[in-house]
Scaffold this motif. Structure first.
Motif, PDB file in Angstrom:
ATOM      1  N   CYS A 194       0.802  -1.168   0.057  1.00  0.00           N
ATOM      2  CA  CYS A 194       0.011   0.080   0.044  1.00  0.00           C
ATOM      3  C   CYS A 194       0.868   1.287  -0.073  1.00  0.00           C
ATOM      4  N   LYS A 195       0.832   1.956  -0.988  1.00  0.00           N
ATOM      5  CA  LYS A 195       1.687   2.840  -1.402  1.00  0.00           C
ATOM      6  C   LYS A 195       1.700   4.167  -0.281  1.00  0.00           C
ATOM      7  N   ASN A 196       0.332   4.357   0.039  1.00  0.00           N
ATOM      8  CA  ASN A 196       0.324   5.470   0.861  1.00  0.00           C
ATOM      9  C   ASN A 196       0.731   5.199   2.398  1.00  0.00           C
ATOM     10  N   LEU A 197       0.746   3.977   2.702  1.00  0.00           N
ATOM     11  CA  LEU A 197       1.343   3.666   4.031  1.00  0.00           C
ATOM     12  C   LEU A 197       2.813   3.447   4.116  1.00  0.00           C
ATOM     13  N   ALA A 198       3.321   3.062   2.786  1.00  0.00           N
ATOM     14  CA  ALA A 198       4.742   3.025   2.557  1.00  0.00           C
ATOM     15  C   ALA A 198       5.347   4.230   2.918  1.00  0.00           C
ATOM     16  N   ARG A 199       4.665   5.541   2.149  1.00  0.00           N
ATOM     17  CA  ARG A 199       5.195   6.829   2.286  1.00  0.00           C
ATOM     18  C   ARG A 199       5.148   7.209   3.447  1.00  0.00           C
ATOM     19  N   MET A 200       4.502   6.789   4.408  1.00  0.00           N
ATOM     20  CA  MET A 200       4.390   7.056   5.907  1.00  0.00           C
ATOM     21  C   MET A 200       5.693   6.747   6.546  1.00  0.00           C
ATOM     22  N   THR A 201       5.949   5.304   6.415  1.00  0.00           N
ATOM     23  CA  THR A 201       7.184   4.648   7.156  1.00  0.00           C
ATOM     24  C   THR A 201       8.344   5.300   6.528  1.00  0.00           C
ATOM     25  N   ASN A 202       8.391   5.594   5.177  1.00  0.00           N
ATOM     26  CA  ASN A 202       9.670   6.098   4.643  1.00  0.00           C
ATOM     27  C   ASN A 202       9.804   7.471   5.272  1.00  0.00           C
ATOM     28  N   LYS A 203       8.777   8.267   5.719  1.00  0.00           N
ATOM     29  CA  LYS A 203       9.065   9.618   6.295  1.00  0.00           C
ATOM     30  C   LYS A 203       9.581   9.229   7.603  1.00  0.00           C
TER      31      LYS A 203
END
Length: 217
Positions: free
Chosen positions: A29-38
């Motif tokens: 899920c790209k939206n969740l992956a963006r959160m953890t990458n941040k």
């Protein structure tokens, strides 16, 4: 351990606690992956497979601990899944799997665990048979209360003599054998219990409706 990778890292609720070592996430899920990458957790917004495990191995090397909670049961191709795990863990590394327990589902008539996203509900017996084909071996089991009864299962490389097989493993396999997880009659009985449960539930609804009570789902 110096490194940990979580398959199905979601919004980082688990993996964020391992920020003192190298921690990696796999979350399609790209939206969740963006959160953890941040958060500073290198997260791969891809589905778990051998191609991805090779990509991670090439970039970061082999991993000490691979962890997955309530995710592997959603993946159809178990051969691809476990080959990818075997490919990425170090020789003395471990894989930790957490998922609903089949025997607890059967005992508690927890048919709510059988739904579209759950391709599998695992017994320890099945996991032992499947993973040994790919060079992995169960060495410990913890019983959990989540989902009406789950297992946290620890795997090591078959060649790894660092970890002894816990008595918990032998005990759980005996319990499953005695209960009959490998016999069709066990599942026929479960099907019958599901039908009985359905009838009881409908009776409750009818009784509540008669006395003008509200039912909210």
């Amino acid at each position: 351990p110096r490194s940990i990778l979580e398959i199905g890292s979601n919004d980082g609720v688990f993996i964020k606690h391992f920020n003192k070592i190298k921690n990696y996430g796999v979350e399609p899920c790209k939206n969740l992956a963006r959160m953890t990458n941040k958060m500073g957790i290198k997260t791969y917004a891809e589905f778990w497979n051998r191609r991805l495990s090779n990509k991670i191995k090439k970039k970061h090397g082999k991993i000490d601990i691979i962890y997955s909670a309530n995710t592997i049961s959603h993946i159809h191709n178990l051969s691809e899944t476990f080959k990818a795990i075997k490919n990425l863990i170090k020789d003395d590394g471990i894989f930790i799997l957490e998922d609903p327990s089949l025997i607890e589902n059967l005992k508690n008539v927890s048919y709510d665990q059988f739904y579209d996203e759950h391709s599998y509900v695992f017994s320890v017996t099945a996991l032992k048979n499947i993973t040994e084909k790919f060079g992995l071996e169960i060495f410990n089991i913890e019983k959990l209360k989540t989902h009406g009864g789950s297992n946290r299962i620890y795997f090591k490389n078959l060649s790894n003599k660092k970890y002894k097989i816990s008595k918990n493993v032998h005990r759980e396999l005996k319990i499953e054998d005695k209960y009959g997880v490998n016999k069709i009659k066990t599942y026929k009985k479960f099907a019958s219990n599901v039908k009985k449960s359905k009838k009881k539930l409908v009776k409750i609804f009818k009784r509540l409706k008669k006395i003008n009570k509200s039912i909210i789902g």
